[in-house]
Motif scaffolding. Structure first.
Motif, PDB file in Angstrom:
ATOM      1  N   LEU A  70       0.849  -1.184   0.000  1.00  0.00           N
ATOM      2  CA  LEU A  70       0.000   0.000   0.000  1.00  0.00           C
ATOM      3  C   LEU A  70       0.888   1.238   0.000  1.00  0.00           C
ATOM      4  N   CYS A  71       0.608   2.158  -0.918  1.00  0.00           N
ATOM      5  CA  CYS A  71       1.373   3.400  -1.039  1.00  0.00           C
ATOM      6  C   CYS A  71       0.597   4.545  -0.407  1.00  0.00           C
ATOM      7  N   LEU A  72       1.299   5.343   0.406  1.00  0.00           N
ATOM      8  CA  LEU A  72       0.703   6.512   1.043  1.00  0.00           C
ATOM      9  C   LEU A  72       1.501   7.749   0.671  1.00  0.00           C
ATOM     10  N   SER A  73       0.819   8.739   0.108  1.00  0.00           N
ATOM     11  CA  SER A  73       1.463  10.013  -0.215  1.00  0.00           C
ATOM     12  C   SER A  73       1.101  11.024   0.857  1.00  0.00           C
ATOM     13  N   GLY A  74       2.097  11.773   1.292  1.00  0.00           N
ATOM     14  CA  GLY A  74       1.873  12.813   2.279  1.00  0.00           C
ATOM     15  C   GLY A  74       1.509  14.144   1.669  1.00  0.00           C
ATOM     16  N   SER A  75       1.270  14.167   0.372  1.00  0.00           N
ATOM     17  CA  SER A  75       0.900  15.397  -0.309  1.00  0.00           C
ATOM     18  C   SER A  75      -0.467  15.249  -0.941  1.00  0.00           C
ATOM     19  N   LEU A  76      -1.266  16.282  -0.807  1.00  0.00           N
ATOM     20  CA  LEU A  76      -2.597  16.286  -1.424  1.00  0.00           C
ATOM     21  C   LEU A  76      -2.612  17.060  -2.734  1.00  0.00           C
ATOM     22  N   ARG A  77      -1.493  17.675  -3.119  1.00  0.00           N
ATOM     23  CA  ARG A  77      -1.427  18.461  -4.348  1.00  0.00           C
ATOM     24  C   ARG A  77      -1.641  17.578  -5.571  1.00  0.00           C
ATOM     25  N   ALA A  78      -2.389  18.081  -6.530  1.00  0.00           N
ATOM     26  CA  ALA A  78      -2.619  17.349  -7.777  1.00  0.00           C
ATOM     27  C   ALA A  78      -1.311  17.106  -8.517  1.00  0.00           C
ATOM     28  N   ALA A  79      -0.392  18.068  -8.463  1.00  0.00           N
ATOM     29  CA  ALA A  79       0.885  17.958  -9.170  1.00  0.00           C
ATOM     30  C   ALA A  79       2.014  17.514  -8.238  1.00  0.00           C
ATOM     31  N   SER A  80       1.694  16.775  -7.220  1.00  0.00           N
ATOM     32  CA  SER A  80       2.683  16.343  -6.232  1.00  0.00           C
ATOM     33  C   SER A  80       3.753  15.435  -6.836  1.00  0.00           C
ATOM     34  N   ILE A  81       4.997  15.763  -6.582  1.00  0.00           N
ATOM     35  CA  ILE A  81       6.120  14.911  -7.001  1.00  0.00           C
ATOM     36  C   ILE A  81       6.051  13.585  -6.258  1.00  0.00           C
ATOM     37  N   ASN A  82       5.697  13.640  -4.974  1.00  0.00           N
ATOM     38  CA  ASN A  82       5.639  12.419  -4.166  1.00  0.00           C
ATOM     39  C   ASN A  82       4.549  11.472  -4.648  1.00  0.00           C
ATOM     40  N   ALA A  83       3.382  12.013  -4.969  1.00  0.00           N
ATOM     41  CA  ALA A  83       2.308  11.172  -5.499  1.00  0.00           C
ATOM     42  C   ALA A  83       2.691  10.599  -6.860  1.00  0.00           C
ATOM     43  N   ALA A  84       3.340  11.409  -7.690  1.00  0.00           N
ATOM     44  CA  ALA A  84       3.799  10.924  -8.999  1.00  0.00           C
ATOM     45  C   ALA A  84       4.836   9.817  -8.828  1.00  0.00           C
ATOM     46  N   LEU A  85       5.717   9.973  -7.841  1.00  0.00           N
ATOM     47  CA  LEU A  85       6.724   8.945  -7.570  1.00  0.00           C
ATOM     48  C   LEU A  85       6.057   7.626  -7.187  1.00  0.00           C
ATOM     49  N   LEU A  86       5.026   7.689  -6.370  1.00  0.00           N
ATOM     50  CA  LEU A  86       4.319   6.462  -5.990  1.00  0.00           C
ATOM     51  C   LEU A  86       3.577   5.845  -7.171  1.00  0.00           C
ATOM     52  N   ARG A  87       2.981   6.684  -8.008  1.00  0.00           N
ATOM     53  CA  ARG A  87       2.314   6.144  -9.214  1.00  0.00           C
ATOM     54  C   ARG A  87       3.341   5.517 -10.159  1.00  0.00           C
ATOM     55  N   ALA A  88       4.526   6.121 -10.249  1.00  0.00           N
ATOM     56  CA  ALA A  88       5.599   5.531 -11.062  1.00  0.00           C
ATOM     57  C   ALA A  88       6.013   4.187 -10.468  1.00  0.00           C
ATOM     58  N   ALA A  89       6.075   4.109  -9.146  1.00  0.00           N
ATOM     59  CA  ALA A  89       6.432   2.847  -8.488  1.00  0.00           C
ATOM     60  C   ALA A  89       5.428   1.752  -8.833  1.00  0.00           C
ATOM     61  N   VAL A  90       4.151   2.104  -8.899  1.00  0.00           N
ATOM     62  CA  VAL A  90       3.118   1.133  -9.291  1.00  0.00           C
ATOM     63  C   VAL A  90       3.464   0.559 -10.660  1.00  0.00           C
ATOM     64  N   ARG A  91       3.873   1.419 -11.571  1.00  0.00           N
ATOM     65  CA  ARG A  91       4.187   0.986 -12.943  1.00  0.00           C
ATOM     66  C   ARG A  91       5.501   0.214 -13.027  1.00  0.00           C
ATOM     67  N   LEU A  92       6.411   0.447 -12.091  1.00  0.00           N
ATOM     68  CA  LEU A  92       7.731  -0.189 -12.119  1.00  0.00           C
ATOM     69  C   LEU A  92       7.787  -1.473 -11.293  1.00  0.00           C
ATOM     70  N   ALA A  93       6.723  -1.792 -10.609  1.00  0.00           N
ATOM     71  CA  ALA A  93       6.714  -2.964  -9.727  1.00  0.00           C
ATOM     72  C   ALA A  93       6.860  -4.253 -10.525  1.00  0.00           C
ATOM     73  N   PRO A  94       7.586  -5.215  -9.962  1.00  0.00           N
ATOM     74  CA  PRO A  94       7.671  -6.526 -10.621  1.00  0.00           C
ATOM     75  C   PRO A  94       6.315  -7.215 -10.589  1.00  0.00           C
ATOM     76  N   PRO A  95       6.095  -8.180 -11.464  1.00  0.00           N
ATOM     77  CA  PRO A  95       4.768  -8.822 -11.570  1.00  0.00           C
ATOM     78  C   PRO A  95       4.273  -9.450 -10.272  1.00  0.00           C
ATOM     79  N   GLU A  96       5.175  -9.896  -9.431  1.00  0.00           N
ATOM     80  CA  GLU A  96       4.760 -10.559  -8.191  1.00  0.00           C
ATOM     81  C   GLU A  96       4.393  -9.577  -7.073  1.00  0.00           C
ATOM     82  N   VAL A  97       4.522  -8.291  -7.354  1.00  0.00           N
ATOM     83  CA  VAL A  97       4.213  -7.264  -6.357  1.00  0.00           C
ATOM     84  C   VAL A  97       3.110  -6.360  -6.887  1.00  0.00           C
ATOM     85  N   GLN A  98       2.035  -6.240  -6.120  1.00  0.00           N
ATOM     86  CA  GLN A  98       0.911  -5.375  -6.485  1.00  0.00           C
ATOM     87  C   GLN A  98       0.943  -4.147  -5.588  1.00  0.00           C
ATOM     88  N   LEU A  99       1.173  -2.991  -6.193  1.00  0.00           N
ATOM     89  CA  LEU A  99       1.161  -1.729  -5.464  1.00  0.00           C
ATOM     90  C   LEU A  99      -0.166  -1.025  -5.701  1.00  0.00           C
TER      91      LEU A  99
END
Length: 185
Positions: free
Chosen positions: A4-33
């Motif tokens: 489970l990913c938690l972002s500490g920013s509520l901004r629509a253009a948040s770098i931290n939220a974008a980083l977590l969304r990128a992590a979802v896309r970069l996760a290996p198949p055996e890991v669901q983010l």
């Protein structure tokens, strides 16, 4: 494995939220983010509400309970953690399934060391298990990278993949150390 990913920013253009969304896309198949979308819906923490939890808090609790680990990315405001991440964590303080949960912290701005240290202290106080090899700084401040750019950037994507691999390994190691959850004859 569910993270489970938690972002500490509520901004629509948040770098931290974008980083977590990128992590979802970069996760290996055996890991669901999954990025928890309800941080901004949580009411301010009030122990009186713990008697009958508001639905956004119940959703947070369910998501945390269903996860094997957490991945947190949060900016620094005035040398501290954001109110959004602190409020989220406050709702987890007395939540038993959080105790011992493996957590990785991604820091999108290496100069944000005050918040990083404060976040780690809060997590330790709450009895989370911080996975240090998975808790990395990703130098994104001033890089002008959106989510797609983070996924495509070799340094950023390699750092995120390294973090996810370390978190995955820590969860697997913890499951092995705990042994089977059923009686063995």
């Amino acid at each position: 494995m569910k993270i489970l990913c938690l972002s500490g920013s509520l901004r629509a253009a948040s770098i931290n939220a974008a980083l977590l969304r990128a992590a979802v896309r970069l996760a290996p198949p055996e890991v669901q983010l999954t990025v928890f979308a309800g941080v901004g819906d949580l009411p301010l923490f009030n122990p009186d509400l713990e008697v009958q939890l508001p639905s956004p808090v119940r959703a947070l609790h369910a998501a945390v309970a269903a996860s094997d680990a957490l991945l947190i990315a949060s900016p620094e405001y005035a040398h501290g953690v954001t109110g959004a991440i602190k409020n989220t964590l406050d709702w987890l303080v007395s939540f038993e399934p959080f105790v011992g949960k493996r957590v990785a912290v991604l820091n999108a701005s290496p100069r944000a060391h005050h918040a990083d240290a404060a976040l780690r202290e809060t997590l330790k106080t709450m009895s989370a298990e911080i996975v240090e090899p998975a808790s990395l700084s990703v130098p994104l401040l001033g890089a002008h990278l959106g989510e797609d750019g983070m996924v495509e950037d070799p340094l950023v994507s390699a750092t995120v993949r390294r973090s996810l691999a370390a978190l995955h390994a820590a969860v697997l190691q913890g499951q092995t150390e705990q042994g089977p959850s059923f009686p063995v004859a």
